[in-house]
Motif scaffolding. Structure first.
Motif, mmCIF file in Angstrom:
data_model
loop_
_atom_site.group_PDB
_atom_site.id
_atom_site.type_symbol
_atom_site.label_atom_id
_atom_site.label_comp_id
_atom_site.label_asym_id
_atom_site.label_seq_id
_atom_site.Cartn_x
_atom_site.Cartn_y
_atom_site.Cartn_z
ATOM 1 N N LEU A 102 0.838 -1.216 0.000
ATOM 2 C CA LEU A 102 0.000 0.000 0.000
ATOM 3 C C LEU A 102 0.871 1.265 0.000
ATOM 4 O O LEU A 102 1.937 1.285 0.625
ATOM 5 N N PRO A 103 0.405 2.326 -0.668
ATOM 6 C CA PRO A 103 1.221 3.544 -0.778
ATOM 7 C C PRO A 103 1.076 4.445 0.447
ATOM 8 O O PRO A 103 0.831 5.643 0.334
ATOM 9 N N ILE A 104 1.185 3.847 1.618
ATOM 10 C CA ILE A 104 1.087 4.639 2.855
ATOM 11 C C ILE A 104 2.311 4.360 3.719
ATOM 12 O O ILE A 104 3.067 3.429 3.433
ATOM 13 N N SER A 105 2.484 5.175 4.760
ATOM 14 C CA SER A 105 3.695 5.102 5.579
ATOM 15 C C SER A 105 3.910 3.702 6.132
ATOM 16 O O SER A 105 2.987 3.095 6.678
ATOM 17 N N LYS A 106 5.143 3.216 6.019
ATOM 18 C CA LYS A 106 5.506 1.964 6.671
ATOM 19 C C LYS A 106 5.936 2.327 8.080
ATOM 20 O O LYS A 106 7.088 2.686 8.331
ATOM 21 N N ALA A 107 4.949 2.311 8.977
ATOM 22 C CA ALA A 107 5.183 2.782 10.339
ATOM 23 C C ALA A 107 4.385 1.913 11.303
ATOM 24 O O ALA A 107 3.405 1.271 10.909
ATOM 25 N N GLY A 108 4.813 1.934 12.568
ATOM 26 C CA GLY A 108 4.138 1.116 13.572
ATOM 27 C C GLY A 108 2.667 1.443 13.692
ATOM 28 O O GLY A 108 1.825 0.546 13.843
ATOM 29 N N SER A 109 2.340 2.723 13.603
ATOM 30 C CA SER A 109 0.933 3.100 13.782
ATOM 31 C C SER A 109 0.078 2.554 12.647
ATOM 32 O O SER A 109 -1.083 2.201 12.847
ATOM 33 N N THR A 110 0.641 2.469 11.448
ATOM 34 C CA THR A 110 -0.098 1.904 10.315
ATOM 35 C C THR A 110 -0.452 0.447 10.624
ATOM 36 O O THR A 110 -1.608 0.031 10.470
ATOM 37 N N ALA A 111 0.559 -0.303 11.071
ATOM 38 C CA ALA A 111 0.320 -1.715 11.432
ATOM 39 C C ALA A 111 -0.726 -1.801 12.537
ATOM 40 O O ALA A 111 -1.613 -2.656 12.514
ATOM 41 N N HIS A 112 -0.629 -0.884 13.510
ATOM 42 C CA HIS A 112 -1.561 -0.879 14.644
ATOM 43 C C HIS A 112 -3.010 -0.676 14.173
ATOM 44 O O HIS A 112 -3.906 -1.450 14.519
ATOM 45 N N PHE A 113 -3.227 0.360 13.357
ATOM 46 C CA PHE A 113 -4.607 0.654 12.931
ATOM 47 C C PHE A 113 -5.132 -0.407 11.967
ATOM 48 O O PHE A 113 -6.323 -0.743 11.995
ATOM 49 N N GLU A 114 -4.265 -0.934 11.132
ATOM 50 C CA GLU A 114 -4.689 -2.030 10.254
ATOM 51 C C GLU A 114 -5.075 -3.254 11.092
ATOM 52 O O GLU A 114 -6.069 -3.930 10.796
ATOM 53 N N ALA A 115 -4.274 -3.535 12.136
ATOM 54 C CA ALA A 115 -4.551 -4.698 12.994
ATOM 55 C C ALA A 115 -5.896 -4.540 13.701
ATOM 56 O O ALA A 115 -6.647 -5.512 13.852
ATOM 57 N N GLU A 116 -6.210 -3.322 14.129
ATOM 58 C CA GLU A 116 -7.504 -3.105 14.795
ATOM 59 C C GLU A 116 -8.662 -3.355 13.825
ATOM 60 O O GLU A 116 -9.671 -3.958 14.186
ATOM 61 N N ALA A 126 -12.900 -11.290 13.477
ATOM 62 C CA ALA A 126 -13.808 -11.765 14.535
ATOM 63 C C ALA A 126 -15.246 -11.811 14.015
ATOM 64 O O ALA A 126 -15.975 -12.776 14.263
ATOM 65 N N ALA A 127 -15.632 -10.795 13.268
ATOM 66 C CA ALA A 127 -16.994 -10.769 12.718
ATOM 67 C C ALA A 127 -17.179 -11.875 11.677
ATOM 68 O O ALA A 127 -18.264 -12.462 11.581
ATOM 69 N N MET A 128 -16.134 -12.170 10.924
ATOM 70 C CA MET A 128 -16.238 -13.269 9.942
ATOM 71 C C MET A 128 -16.485 -14.598 10.662
ATOM 72 O O MET A 128 -17.246 -15.443 10.189
ATOM 73 N N VAL A 129 -15.828 -14.772 11.822
ATOM 74 C CA VAL A 129 -16.043 -16.007 12.597
ATOM 75 C C VAL A 129 -17.461 -16.028 13.176
ATOM 76 O O VAL A 129 -18.154 -17.051 13.134
ATOM 77 N N LYS A 130 -17.913 -14.866 13.676
ATOM 78 C CA LYS A 130 -19.212 -14.825 14.389
ATOM 79 C C LYS A 130 -20.403 -14.780 13.437
ATOM 80 O O LYS A 130 -21.402 -15.459 13.657
ATOM 81 N N VAL A 131 -20.319 -13.946 12.386
ATOM 82 C CA VAL A 131 -21.501 -13.767 11.527
ATOM 83 C C VAL A 131 -21.210 -13.992 10.038
ATOM 84 O O VAL A 131 -22.086 -13.800 9.201
ATOM 85 N N GLY A 132 -19.960 -14.325 9.737
ATOM 86 C CA GLY A 132 -19.636 -14.648 8.343
ATOM 87 C C GLY A 132 -19.420 -13.466 7.442
ATOM 88 O O GLY A 132 -19.456 -13.598 6.218
ATOM 89 N N SER A 133 -19.156 -12.273 8.011
ATOM 90 C CA SER A 133 -18.934 -11.083 7.176
ATOM 91 C C SER A 133 -18.019 -10.085 7.866
ATOM 92 O O SER A 133 -18.066 -9.950 9.104
ATOM 93 N N ALA A 134 -17.202 -9.389 7.068
ATOM 94 C CA ALA A 134 -16.418 -8.272 7.625
ATOM 95 C C ALA A 134 -17.369 -7.128 7.958
ATOM 96 O O ALA A 134 -18.511 -7.090 7.467
ATOM 97 N N VAL A 135 -16.917 -6.191 8.820
ATOM 98 C CA VAL A 135 -17.822 -5.111 9.239
ATOM 99 C C VAL A 135 -17.353 -3.711 8.870
ATOM 100 O O VAL A 135 -18.137 -2.772 8.865
ATOM 101 N N ARG A 136 -16.054 -3.540 8.613
ATOM 102 C CA ARG A 136 -15.636 -2.184 8.235
ATOM 103 C C ARG A 136 -14.400 -2.174 7.337
ATOM 104 O O ARG A 136 -13.703 -3.177 7.223
ATOM 105 N N ASP A 137 -14.180 -0.998 6.742
ATOM 106 C CA ASP A 137 -13.038 -0.821 5.851
ATOM 107 C C ASP A 137 -11.897 -0.109 6.591
ATOM 108 O O ASP A 137 -12.152 0.711 7.480
ATOM 109 N N TYR A 138 -10.670 -0.389 6.200
ATOM 110 C CA TYR A 138 -9.519 0.389 6.671
ATOM 111 C C TYR A 138 -9.495 1.695 5.871
ATOM 112 O O TYR A 138 -9.590 1.665 4.640
#
Lengths: 77, 377
Positions: free
Chosen positions: B290-304, B311-323
């Motif tokens: 991705l053309p965005i900063s390679k930084a810890g915070s990027t990994a952090h927000f992507e991980a969230e 978790a939503a895919m396991v519980k209800v079979g669908s993702a819930v939001r976009d990064y």
């Protein structure tokens, strides 16, 4: 021989930004390859050609469509 | 549902802990299983290396045992993946173990590359490993004065590092009473002193005020160690007595060897964070293209985002939001002032005047990071 054509989607990239993405792409490319940069930053239309000219590569096309700049560059050396 | 996370760095660890909390019932009943495969039993706080290079943190402050950071429900193995068999939904590790998965997350990170520029490794100081950061500190302590040149490779990790090390070097030499014996010269690959226009507008006059000279549109080409000259792709050159490099980086070799992405960067969907063409393979942190900063915070927000979605895919079979491309970067403006830049795919940052309060928050974050890795902050 024709080089490869590749697209660099740098839309929405404030940092590192379209020019830095292009420089990284050029390092990975071979002489003769064509790279098309997509940018939503209108500054790219000026700063990409400035760098390309300074280093000695070649601008093939610059167009704008619905707020997205498409700048095609050929690696010359 | 078998979830396999490859990599135990910042992104993989935050995601693993986030998922283990969200899926604690499913982990108990066996409906879900989380496995983490990492190359190391240690976890390093990489942003701390900058401080080690100027003597304000010690290397031992940067490490924790990886197992101590993980929620108990995560199966952790120090056994790095060597082969990705995406068609079979399996990965094979160094020990020969084969792990099946329903969802795979690749978060293997990146590595600094000094070798791409002739003469760089032999003639420049850098701080992207413990060894090089300690070596740079010793060199700075011995330095008696002269011209210090900061040079920046493309692409590089942590886009604030070039500015931060420059401001920190200014204060380092000032504090030692020898700033008047040191010329600081900053070079940068594009036509302003930082990628972010608003950051560049703040930093350039700050350089002027501190007597730091700079040259833009400068991409290092080679280092002539004998004559102590750094040459650029653009045809210019600059002399140095001490060369400090922010090296280019690449994704990990295992990504390249498995043909997952050129230069180790995996083609990734910018909002869903899945590997292009693979619905159940996700990519995190430095590993994406991705053309965005390679930084810890990027990994952090992507991980969230991925934590919620998987978790939503396991519980209800669908993702819930976009990064949304969110990045938050502290910017150290010396040894006792800092500011920050926050931005996403659609909104550029608007950094404020540096303050002591933001610097102290960053110093606190250097300790709070361990709570962040545990998924608590």
């Amino acid at each position: 021989m024709m080089g490869e054509k590749r697209k660099i989607d740098a839309r929405g990239s404030f940092c590192p930004g379209p020019l830095m993405e292009l420089i990284a792409g050029m390092k990975a490319a071979n002489v003769g390859d064509e790279l098309e940069v997509l940018s939503t930053d209108k500054g790219s239309a000026a700063d990409i050609p400035e760098w390309v000219k300074k280093v000695g590569h070649e601008i093939l096309a610059t167009t704008e469509e619905n707020g997205v700049w498409h700048i095609t560059v050929r690696k010359a050396k | 549902m078998k979830i396999v996370i490859v990599g135990g760095g910042m992104g993989g660890t935050i995601l693993g802990n986030n998922l283990a909390r969200r899926l604690h019932r499913e982990l108990k009943t066996g409906k879900a299983r989380i496995t983490m495969l990492s190359a190391s039993d240690k976890h390093m706080y990489q942003p701390g290396l900058l401080y080690v290079a100027v003597g304000s943190m010690m290397p031992d402050e940067l490490y924790r045992d990886q197992a101590s950071l993980l929620e108990p429900g995560i199966g952790f193995h120090v056994d790095p993946v060597e082969t990705f068999m995406l068609d079979k939904r399996q990965v094979k590790t160094k020990s020969g173990a084969v792990h099946d998965y329903d969802i795979l997350v690749i978060a293997t990170g990146s590595r600094a590359i000094m070798q791409g520029i002739p003469g760089l490794a032999e003639n420049a100081e850098t701080f992207y490993t413990e060894e090089t950061a300690v070596k740079m500190l010793k060199r700075l302590r011995e330095f008696q004065g002269g011209r210090v040149v900061i040079t920046v490779g493309v692409p590089h990790k942590c886009p604030m590092a070039p500015l931060e090390i420059t401001f920190m070097l200014h204060d380092f030499f000032k504090e030692r009473g020898m700033r008047d014996k040191v010329q600081l010269h900053y070079t940068y690959p594009i036509g302003r002193v930082h990628s972010l226009e608003n950051v560049a507008k703040w930093a350039a006059p700050e350089f002027d005020r501190l007597g730091i000279t700079y040259e833009t549109l400068f991409n290092m080409k080679e280092v002539d160690g004998k004559n102590k000259v750094l040459k650029s792709e653009e045809g210019s050159s600059t002399k140095f007595d001490l060369l400090v490099a922010i090296p280019a980086h690449k994704g990990m070799e295992v990504v390249e060897k498995n043909g997952l992405g050129q230069n180790g960067w995996i083609p990734t969907n910018r909002t869903r964070l899945n590997m292009e063409g693979q619905e159940n393979v996700f990519v995190l942190g430095d590993t994406t293209n991705l053309p965005i900063s390679k930084a810890g915070s990027t990994a952090h927000f992507e991980a969230e985002t991925l934590g919620e979605n998987i978790a939503a895919m396991v519980k209800v079979g669908s993702a819930v939001r976009d990064y949304d491309g969110k990045v938050f970067c502290f910017i150290e403006a010396g040894k006792d002032r800092a500011t920050y830049a926050m931005f996403n795919y659609t909104t550029p940052p608007d950094p404020k005047e540096p303050t002591r309060a933001v610097h102290w928050f960053k110093v606190a974050y250097n300790k709070l990071y361990w709570a962040s890795a545990r998924g608590l902050l």
